[in-house]
Design a protein around this motif. Structure first.
Motif, PDB file in Angstrom:
ATOM      1  N   MET A 147     -22.611  44.355 -19.754  1.00  0.00           N
ATOM      2  CA  MET A 147     -22.259  43.383 -18.715  1.00  0.00           C
ATOM      3  C   MET A 147     -23.481  43.098 -17.854  1.00  0.00           C
ATOM      4  SD  MET A 147     -19.306  43.689 -15.788  1.00  0.00           S
ATOM      5  CE  MET A 147     -19.106  42.425 -14.551  1.00  0.00           C
ATOM      6  N   ASN A 148     -23.747  41.831 -17.569  1.00  0.00           N
ATOM      7  CA  ASN A 148     -24.872  41.467 -16.736  1.00  0.00           C
ATOM      8  C   ASN A 148     -24.642  41.900 -15.293  1.00  0.00           C
ATOM      9  OD1 ASN A 148     -26.171  40.215 -18.887  1.00  0.00           O
ATOM     10  ND2 ASN A 148     -25.153  38.250 -18.500  1.00  0.00           N
ATOM     11  N   SER A 149     -25.741  42.168 -14.604  1.00  0.00           N
ATOM     12  CA  SER A 149     -25.639  42.539 -13.195  1.00  0.00           C
ATOM     13  C   SER A 149     -25.188  41.326 -12.387  1.00  0.00           C
ATOM     14  CB  SER A 149     -26.987  43.026 -12.674  1.00  0.00           C
ATOM     15  OG  SER A 149     -27.414  44.170 -13.381  1.00  0.00           O
ATOM     16  N   PRO A 150     -24.399  41.545 -11.334  1.00  0.00           N
ATOM     17  CA  PRO A 150     -23.963  40.406 -10.511  1.00  0.00           C
ATOM     18  C   PRO A 150     -25.153  39.759  -9.798  1.00  0.00           C
ATOM     19  CG  PRO A 150     -23.346  42.501  -9.498  1.00  0.00           C
ATOM     20  CD  PRO A 150     -23.840  42.824 -10.869  1.00  0.00           C
ATOM     21  N   ILE A 151     -25.030  38.485  -9.534  1.00  0.00           N
ATOM     22  CA  ILE A 151     -26.057  37.746  -8.796  1.00  0.00           C
ATOM     23  C   ILE A 151     -25.936  38.089  -7.318  1.00  0.00           C
ATOM     24  CG2 ILE A 151     -26.819  35.431  -8.128  1.00  0.00           C
ATOM     25  CD1 ILE A 151     -25.835  34.487 -10.879  1.00  0.00           C
ATOM     26  N   ARG A 152     -27.047  38.480  -6.741  1.00  0.00           N
ATOM     27  CA  ARG A 152     -27.055  38.902  -5.334  1.00  0.00           C
ATOM     28  C   ARG A 152     -27.200  37.681  -4.424  1.00  0.00           C
ATOM     29  NH1 ARG A 152     -32.048  42.851  -5.902  1.00  0.00           N
ATOM     30  NH2 ARG A 152     -32.698  40.939  -6.987  1.00  0.00           N
ATOM     31  N   ILE A 153     -26.272  37.543  -3.488  1.00  0.00           N
ATOM     32  CA  ILE A 153     -26.188  36.353  -2.647  1.00  0.00           C
ATOM     33  C   ILE A 153     -26.450  36.708  -1.180  1.00  0.00           C
ATOM     34  CG2 ILE A 153     -24.691  34.490  -1.834  1.00  0.00           C
ATOM     35  CD1 ILE A 153     -25.357  34.194  -4.734  1.00  0.00           C
ATOM     36  N   LEU A 154     -27.251  35.884  -0.523  1.00  0.00           N
ATOM     37  CA  LEU A 154     -27.372  35.907   0.935  1.00  0.00           C
ATOM     38  C   LEU A 154     -26.620  34.698   1.469  1.00  0.00           C
ATOM     39  CD1 LEU A 154     -30.385  36.534   3.223  1.00  0.00           C
ATOM     40  CD2 LEU A 154     -29.247  34.309   3.344  1.00  0.00           C
ATOM     41  N   ILE A 155     -25.762  34.914   2.455  1.00  0.00           N
ATOM     42  CA  ILE A 155     -25.009  33.813   3.055  1.00  0.00           C
ATOM     43  C   ILE A 155     -25.514  33.584   4.466  1.00  0.00           C
ATOM     44  CG2 ILE A 155     -22.753  33.020   3.842  1.00  0.00           C
ATOM     45  CD1 ILE A 155     -21.521  34.424   1.461  1.00  0.00           C
ATOM     46  N   HIS A 156     -26.056  32.397   4.700  1.00  0.00           N
ATOM     47  CA  HIS A 156     -26.573  32.018   6.016  1.00  0.00           C
ATOM     48  C   HIS A 156     -25.566  31.084   6.679  1.00  0.00           C
ATOM     49  CE1 HIS A 156     -29.546  29.544   8.551  1.00  0.00           C
ATOM     50  NE2 HIS A 156     -29.278  30.670   9.190  1.00  0.00           N
ATOM     51  N   GLY A 157     -25.169  31.434   7.909  1.00  0.00           N
ATOM     52  CA  GLY A 157     -24.069  30.735   8.568  1.00  0.00           C
ATOM     53  C   GLY A 157     -22.766  31.465   8.314  1.00  0.00           C
ATOM     54  N   ALA A 158     -22.866  32.792   8.234  1.00  0.00           N
ATOM     55  CA  ALA A 158     -21.744  33.614   7.762  1.00  0.00           C
ATOM     56  C   ALA A 158     -20.555  33.644   8.721  1.00  0.00           C
ATOM     57  CB  ALA A 158     -22.225  35.040   7.502  1.00  0.00           C
ATOM     58  N   THR A 159     -20.766  33.363  10.002  1.00  0.00           N
ATOM     59  CA  THR A 159     -19.652  33.432  10.945  1.00  0.00           C
ATOM     60  C   THR A 159     -18.947  32.096  11.128  1.00  0.00           C
ATOM     61  OG1 THR A 159     -21.186  33.081  12.792  1.00  0.00           O
ATOM     62  CG2 THR A 159     -20.671  35.362  12.205  1.00  0.00           C
ATOM     63  N   GLY A 160     -19.454  31.046  10.498  1.00  0.00           N
ATOM     64  CA  GLY A 160     -18.805  29.745  10.585  1.00  0.00           C
ATOM     65  C   GLY A 160     -17.631  29.631   9.632  1.00  0.00           C
ATOM     66  N   ARG A 161     -16.956  28.498   9.686  1.00  0.00           N
ATOM     67  CA  ARG A 161     -15.778  28.287   8.837  1.00  0.00           C
ATOM     68  C   ARG A 161     -16.137  28.405   7.352  1.00  0.00           C
ATOM     69  NH1 ARG A 161     -15.115  24.740  13.103  1.00  0.00           N
ATOM     70  NH2 ARG A 161     -13.096  24.783  14.148  1.00  0.00           N
ATOM     71  N   MET A 162     -17.200  27.733   6.946  1.00  0.00           N
ATOM     72  CA  MET A 162     -17.591  27.799   5.548  1.00  0.00           C
ATOM     73  C   MET A 162     -18.126  29.176   5.178  1.00  0.00           C
ATOM     74  SD  MET A 162     -16.990  25.396   3.482  1.00  0.00           S
ATOM     75  CE  MET A 162     -18.128  26.002   2.246  1.00  0.00           C
ATOM     76  N   GLY A 163     -18.876  29.775   6.079  1.00  0.00           N
ATOM     77  CA  GLY A 163     -19.393  31.119   5.814  1.00  0.00           C
ATOM     78  C   GLY A 163     -18.287  32.117   5.567  1.00  0.00           C
ATOM     79  N   GLN A 164     -17.234  32.038   6.365  1.00  0.00           N
ATOM     80  CA  GLN A 164     -16.109  32.951   6.191  1.00  0.00           C
ATOM     81  C   GLN A 164     -15.394  32.704   4.862  1.00  0.00           C
ATOM     82  OE1 GLN A 164     -14.948  35.587   8.503  1.00  0.00           O
ATOM     83  NE2 GLN A 164     -17.146  35.228   8.783  1.00  0.00           N
TER      84      GLN A 164
ATOM     85  N   GLY B  39     -14.015  38.295  -4.344  1.00  0.00           N
ATOM     86  CA  GLY B  39     -13.091  38.386  -5.466  1.00  0.00           C
ATOM     87  C   GLY B  39     -13.722  38.087  -6.812  1.00  0.00           C
ATOM     88  N   ARG B  40     -15.060  37.949  -6.851  1.00  0.00           N
ATOM     89  CA  ARG B  40     -15.749  37.616  -8.099  1.00  0.00           C
ATOM     90  C   ARG B  40     -16.608  38.780  -8.566  1.00  0.00           C
ATOM     91  NH1 ARG B  40     -17.708  31.404  -8.264  1.00  0.00           N
ATOM     92  NH2 ARG B  40     -18.826  32.340 -10.020  1.00  0.00           N
ATOM     93  N   ASP B  41     -16.538  39.053  -9.869  1.00  0.00           N
ATOM     94  CA  ASP B  41     -17.332  40.141 -10.446  1.00  0.00           C
ATOM     95  C   ASP B  41     -18.773  39.737 -10.719  1.00  0.00           C
ATOM     96  OD1 ASP B  41     -15.103  41.808 -10.446  1.00  0.00           O
ATOM     97  OD2 ASP B  41     -14.495  41.173 -12.468  1.00  0.00           O
ATOM     98  N   ASP B  42     -19.032  38.409 -10.797  1.00  0.00           N
ATOM     99  CA  ASP B  42     -20.383  37.956 -11.134  1.00  0.00           C
ATOM    100  C   ASP B  42     -21.265  37.754  -9.905  1.00  0.00           C
ATOM    101  OD1 ASP B  42     -18.841  35.830 -10.242  1.00  0.00           O
ATOM    102  OD2 ASP B  42     -19.786  34.360 -11.571  1.00  0.00           O
ATOM    103  N   LEU B  43     -20.714  38.010  -8.707  1.00  0.00           N
ATOM    104  CA  LEU B  43     -21.452  37.823  -7.472  1.00  0.00           C
ATOM    105  C   LEU B  43     -21.379  39.060  -6.596  1.00  0.00           C
ATOM    106  CD1 LEU B  43     -20.285  34.232  -6.433  1.00  0.00           C
ATOM    107  CD2 LEU B  43     -22.467  34.851  -7.457  1.00  0.00           C
ATOM    108  N   GLN B  44     -22.441  39.308  -5.850  1.00  0.00           N
ATOM    109  CA  GLN B  44     -22.451  40.374  -4.856  1.00  0.00           C
ATOM    110  C   GLN B  44     -23.157  39.865  -3.603  1.00  0.00           C
ATOM    111  OE1 GLN B  44     -24.797  43.801  -5.841  1.00  0.00           O
ATOM    112  NE2 GLN B  44     -24.245  44.908  -3.978  1.00  0.00           N
TER     113      GLN B  44
ATOM    114  N   PRO C 136     -32.120  42.529   2.758  1.00  0.00           N
ATOM    115  CA  PRO C 136     -32.469  43.114   1.455  1.00  0.00           C
ATOM    116  C   PRO C 136     -32.746  42.049   0.412  1.00  0.00           C
ATOM    117  CG  PRO C 136     -30.109  43.266   1.848  1.00  0.00           C
ATOM    118  CD  PRO C 136     -30.707  42.770   3.129  1.00  0.00           C
ATOM    119  N   ALA C 137     -33.199  42.463  -0.750  1.00  0.00           N
ATOM    120  CA  ALA C 137     -33.506  41.533  -1.840  1.00  0.00           C
ATOM    121  C   ALA C 137     -32.255  40.767  -2.260  1.00  0.00           C
ATOM    122  CB  ALA C 137     -34.076  42.304  -3.031  1.00  0.00           C
ATOM    123  N   PHE C 138     -32.437  39.485  -2.561  1.00  0.00           N
ATOM    124  CA  PHE C 138     -31.322  38.651  -3.011  1.00  0.00           C
ATOM    125  C   PHE C 138     -31.829  37.680  -4.062  1.00  0.00           C
ATOM    126  CE2 PHE C 138     -33.294  36.653   0.627  1.00  0.00           C
ATOM    127  CZ  PHE C 138     -33.342  35.304   0.326  1.00  0.00           C
TER     128      PHE C 138
END
Length: 236
Positions: free
Chosen positions: A1-18, A26-31, A61-63
């Motif tokens: 199984m491939n490693s999940p793609i590491r994601i940084l979310i900018h604007g995390a406290t906004g409506r879209m960020g949440q 809920g996704r196995d391919d993302l972290q 951290p690395a993303f």
């Protein structure tokens, strides 16, 4: 199984960020490895996810991909970090200055960049329909009416302006009207009016999840691609 793609979310406290945080969990391919907000976070770690202020961006951290749904003032820092680390940027931030668009163009020579005013599949198809209608109905009036929640700052919306560009590409000269009220997620109507008849092309979003799903899908698609300026319809 491939490693999940590491994601940084900018604007995390906004409506879209949440929405992005909730759906990514809920996704196995993302972290999600870092959540960034404009101000100092009230808690440093929530559900084992570290939170950072924008001023602390270089400590994240690395993303593999950054997803940005913030305000125009916050874009420059996250774009610079992506260029510095050589990772792609997906952004849905609207209301950007011309200088920021030029900065995105410059960054695209070094990293993959995907900027979209709207990440829904329906709006992407709507743009194609608008350009097609404008090409055929050149003598008709073209009006774009958009409605959003009362906290949205930019008007016309980025999506309305993007639809206007597609109308112009078809030969129309669009006019704009904006409404800010209640908790409307997003509604866009492109109206073509001729003598004795009218066509309305309408898209209504009832949940921000459609935009978040699209942005997460774009992040997976963009990871590992060659540098360049990409569009959502390139992915589709």
């Amino acid at each position: 199984m491939n490693s999940p793609i590491r994601i940084l979310i900018h604007g995390a406290t906004g409506r879209m960020g949440q929405a992005l945080l909730r759906l990514a969990s809920g996704r196995d391919d993302l972290q999600v490895v870092a959540a960034v907000s404009r101000g100092k976070p009230a808690q440093r770690v929530i559900d084992r996810l570290p939170y950072f202020a924008l001023s602390e961006l270089h400590g994240v951290p690395a993303f593999d991909v950054a997803i940005d749904f913030s305000l125009p003032a916050g874009l420059d820092a996250v774009l610079a970090l992506c260029v510095e680390r050589g990772v792609p940027l997906v952004s849905g931030t609207t209301g950007l200055a011309a200088s920021q668009q030029l900065a995105l163009d410059a960054a695209a020579s070094r990293i993959p960049v995907l900027l979209a005013a709207n990440f829904s599949l329906g709006v992407t198809v709507l743009g194609d329909l608008v350009e097609r209608a404008a090409t055929v109905l050149r003598a008709w009036d073209c009006d774009i009416v958009e409605s959003h929640h009362k906290h949205k700052l930019d008007a016309p919306s980025g999506t309305a302006l993007a639809l206007g560009v597609r109308a112009e590409q078809g030969g129309a000269q669009p006019r704009y009207a904006s409404l800010r009220a209640g908790d409307i997620v997003g509604e866009h109507t492109v109206q073509f009016t001729g003598p004795g008849e009218r066509i309305e092309l309408v898209h209504r979003a009832t949940s921000r999840d459609v935009f978040a799903h699209g942005a997460l899908h774009a992040a997976v698609w963009l990871a590992g691609r060659e540098p360049g300026r990409y569009r959502l319809r390139d992915m589709l």
